[in-house]
Write a protein that holds these residues in place. Structure first.
Motif, PDB file in Angstrom:
ATOM      1  N   PHE B 219       0.848  -1.183   0.000  1.00 23.90           N
ATOM      2  CA  PHE B 219       0.000   0.000   0.000  1.00 23.90           C
ATOM      3  C   PHE B 219       0.886   1.235   0.000  1.00 23.90           C
ATOM      4  O   PHE B 219       1.797   1.346   0.819  1.00 23.90           O
ATOM      5  N   ALA B 220       0.615   2.150  -0.934  1.00 25.05           N
ATOM      6  CA  ALA B 220       1.372   3.404  -0.998  1.00 25.05           C
ATOM      7  C   ALA B 220       0.469   4.548  -0.573  1.00 25.05           C
ATOM      8  O   ALA B 220      -0.537   4.815  -1.221  1.00 25.05           O
ATOM      9  N   PRO B 222       0.284   8.634   0.029  1.00 26.76           N
ATOM     10  CA  PRO B 222       1.034   9.884  -0.137  1.00 26.76           C
ATOM     11  C   PRO B 222       1.137  10.585   1.212  1.00 26.76           C
ATOM     12  O   PRO B 222       0.499  10.173   2.185  1.00 26.76           O
ATOM     13  N   PRO B 225      -0.223  17.148   1.682  1.00 23.66           N
ATOM     14  CA  PRO B 225       0.580  18.251   1.131  1.00 23.66           C
ATOM     15  C   PRO B 225       0.622  19.456   2.077  1.00 23.66           C
ATOM     16  O   PRO B 225      -0.418  19.917   2.553  1.00 23.66           O
ATOM     17  N   ARG B 259      -4.867  -0.113   6.099  1.00 25.31           N
ATOM     18  CA  ARG B 259      -4.577   0.960   5.136  1.00 25.31           C
ATOM     19  C   ARG B 259      -5.104   2.302   5.646  1.00 25.31           C
ATOM     20  O   ARG B 259      -4.426   3.322   5.567  1.00 25.31           O
ATOM     21  N   VAL B 263      -3.156   5.942   6.636  1.00 30.24           N
ATOM     22  CA  VAL B 263      -3.546   7.293   6.209  1.00 30.24           C
ATOM     23  C   VAL B 263      -3.777   8.192   7.429  1.00 30.24           C
ATOM     24  O   VAL B 263      -3.338   9.345   7.447  1.00 30.24           O
ATOM     25  N   PHE B 293      -8.194  13.539   6.404  1.00 36.11           N
ATOM     26  CA  PHE B 293      -8.347  12.171   5.893  1.00 36.11           C
ATOM     27  C   PHE B 293      -9.127  12.204   4.571  1.00 36.11           C
ATOM     28  O   PHE B 293      -8.746  11.552   3.592  1.00 36.11           O
ATOM     29  N   MET B 296      -7.041  13.400   1.817  1.00 34.53           N
ATOM     30  CA  MET B 296      -6.110  12.370   1.332  1.00 34.53           C
ATOM     31  C   MET B 296      -6.785  11.496   0.270  1.00 34.53           C
ATOM     32  O   MET B 296      -6.131  11.042  -0.671  1.00 34.53           O
ATOM     33  N   ARG B 297      -8.077  11.256   0.434  1.00 34.68           N
ATOM     34  CA  ARG B 297      -8.799  10.505  -0.604  1.00 34.68           C
ATOM     35  C   ARG B 297      -8.822  11.305  -1.909  1.00 34.68           C
ATOM     36  O   ARG B 297      -8.575  10.777  -2.981  1.00 34.68           O
ATOM     37  N   GLN B 298      -9.166  12.600  -1.786  1.00 34.54           N
ATOM     38  CA  GLN B 298      -9.205  13.464  -2.972  1.00 34.54           C
ATOM     39  C   GLN B 298      -7.839  13.501  -3.650  1.00 34.54           C
ATOM     40  O   GLN B 298      -7.731  13.583  -4.873  1.00 34.54           O
ATOM     41  N   LEU B 299      -6.812  13.475  -2.839  1.00 34.03           N
ATOM     42  CA  LEU B 299      -5.444  13.579  -3.336  1.00 34.03           C
ATOM     43  C   LEU B 299      -5.038  12.357  -4.142  1.00 34.03           C
ATOM     44  O   LEU B 299      -4.277  12.465  -5.112  1.00 34.03           O
ATOM     45  N   SER B 300      -5.536  11.193  -3.749  1.00 39.83           N
ATOM     46  CA  SER B 300      -4.969   9.968  -4.323  1.00 39.83           C
ATOM     47  C   SER B 300      -5.939   9.178  -5.187  1.00 39.83           C
ATOM     48  O   SER B 300      -5.534   8.235  -5.848  1.00 39.83           O
ATOM     49  N   GLN B 301      -7.237   9.553  -5.210  1.00 39.24           N
ATOM     50  CA  GLN B 301      -8.141   8.681  -5.952  1.00 39.24           C
ATOM     51  C   GLN B 301      -8.115   8.954  -7.451  1.00 39.24           C
ATOM     52  O   GLN B 301      -7.918  10.073  -7.899  1.00 39.24           O
ATOM     53  N   PHE B 302      -8.289   7.899  -8.236  1.00 35.91           N
ATOM     54  CA  PHE B 302      -8.346   8.048  -9.701  1.00 35.91           C
ATOM     55  C   PHE B 302      -9.239   6.971 -10.264  1.00 35.91           C
ATOM     56  O   PHE B 302      -9.563   6.011  -9.577  1.00 35.91           O
TER      57      PHE B 302
END
Lengths: 302, 302
Positions: B219-220, B222, B225, B259, B263, B293, B296-302
């Motif tokens: 699990f990575a 980020p 920021p 996971r 986070v 938290f 962090m979802r907004q930052l990493s989701q795709f």
């Protein structure tokens, strides 16, 4: 008409040493990597120059991938651009041994008429003056991306700023983002780079992934986990090529699709670094790309 | 009985210089940061030692957060552990100026009877001999985490390996993972560390986030920021504290929840580094934790 990706940049012959070994006279150059990566997704046009010494097998590799070479000048009397370097100290930082510009010294990118209608334009890492001249010849692009490097930030800072003001997407690595902004913090550096003009700024961090700064958000993509990196050359160019190829093929510039494009870029770059030159990149199948894309979701979802 | 987090480690007074300024005689120590972070989520018990010079205001800070201090020894004749250092060259790497062990020189962690039933045990960054002695006194823990540092890898490598073989989660930074495995590649280093015993290995990479290696997946995460990092001291300890506190409060050791715990760890660590000492950490509200938290979802989701 389907979108096509126009790629301008260097086509080179490299000598490279890394902890994994040594390879000589191998295919290199930003445009080589970027066009091969883009061609995984969309019709691709390569604009550059090589000398009479450029091996036929490399031209054949481009042709096999249906990369349009009408814009590739072949100067039979000149020598192809050559670069020698090593990554023995640090896989994230090349030590340049020698650079021979050869035919690149007098290169003036000239687009065939058929290329002027290109919708996706990838200004690979070359002199920003040449990036500007290429862009002027494209009539009405949907998306323009430019890459750059420390050399141009040092030698031609004003021209780098000029091309940044004219593109939609700027791509650079973390060291370059610090050089250009004077800011050690990658988050504030990214915001400063956005103020130079690009709607999206992508900062590549090698094994640590990439950050995309857009109008309203930041996206953090991890890198695809690899047990070994043999040769990092061309990772950034492959990233940019796949990013543009994916966007051209989907014709969707939404924020969500740009994020997917970053992940596709990371995935394709991960293959590039698994072998010297474009060897592993050229073997990469669309199935393997999809499989790694899905692994990237597994890697980052919570 | 709700789960509680037992934290053992150093409680210190620090002098710190960073590009953001200088602060003296401030609260520091792995157990201070970890217990304050854990107490955001779950009842927390602090095991450590301080001298007669330890300011009452710091004890009051622990009490205000309902941190159980029954296991905090106060040696009235001794001096609290002191550390001086700076981050002037690199925010990711402290330069140590001075270390005065004080009461820590003869510290022997002794758990009050009530602490022996602790279910979540956080062995903060201290001599691995003391981590082992603490662990022996806990009857039947559900989850044990240990942190370590370069000092112990150099001075007490065998003991570090011994404690690694007895814990569920090992946490260390990327430099320490290379020191312990001799492997420059963080992916293969993580896998080698798993072979030492821990079910989960978390490698912290500072601004580049964290990687968790579990049985079947990586699990990575980020990092959150930040426009400015004032003082990175305690980031790793806060990460570990929040990770354990969140797991204790949810009583769910599924892969998905681990996971989320990573986070939460990253989120809480991001607050710690925004000011010297535990100042920003102690002000962090649960609402702000949830807000970061979600970011962090907004930052990493795709």
């Amino acid at each position: 008409m389907p979108n096509s990706v126009l790629v301008v940049g260097s086509v080179a012959l490299d000598n490279i040493e890394s902890p994994a070994g040594r390879a000589e006279h191998i295919l290199g150059g930003a445009a080589s990597y970027a066009s091969i990566a883009a061609s995984l997704f969309a019709p691709t046009r390569l604009v550059g120059i090589v000398g009479g010494d450029f091996p036929e097998e490399h031209l054949q590799l481009f042709r096999d991938r249906h990369i349009n070479l009408d814009g590739l000048q072949i100067d039979e009397k000149g020598k192809t651009f050559r670069w020698s370097g090593d990554y023995n100290d640090d896989l994230n930082q090349a030590n340049t041994h020698e650079t021979h510009l050869g035919v690149f010294e007098t290169f003036n990118p000239t687009l065939p008429d058929s290329h002027r209608e290109s919708t996706f334009v990838l200004l690979g890492n070359i002199n920003p003056e040449l990036q500007l001249r290429t862009l002027e010849q494209v009539n009405n692009p949907k998306l323009v991306l430019c890459d750059t490097m420390n050399l141009w930030i040092n030698l031609a800072r004003e021209k780098v700023l000029e091309i940044f003001s004219k593109v939609h997407v700027a791509v650079l690595n973390d060291t370059e983002s610090k050089m250009l902004t004077g800011d050690d913090n990658v988050i504030t550096a990214g915001k400063k780079l956005q103020n130079l003009g690009p709607e999206h700024v992508i900062i590549k961090k090698g094994e640590h992934g990439a950050l995309m700064f857009s109008e309203k958000s930041i996206f953090a993509s991890p890198s695809f986990p690899l047990d070994e990196v043999k040769d990092p050359t061309g990772a950034g160019d492959s990233f940019a090529g796949a990013f543009m190829g994916y966007l051209a093929s989907t014709d969707d510039l939404s924020a969500a699709n740009l994020r997917r494009a970053v992940v596709y870029g990371s995935v394709v770059a991960s293959a590039t670094v698994q072998d010297f030159s474009a060897t592993a990149l050229a073997k990469l199948s669309r199935d393997e790309v999809e499989s790694r894309f899905n692994a990237m979701r597994q890697l980052s979802q919570f």
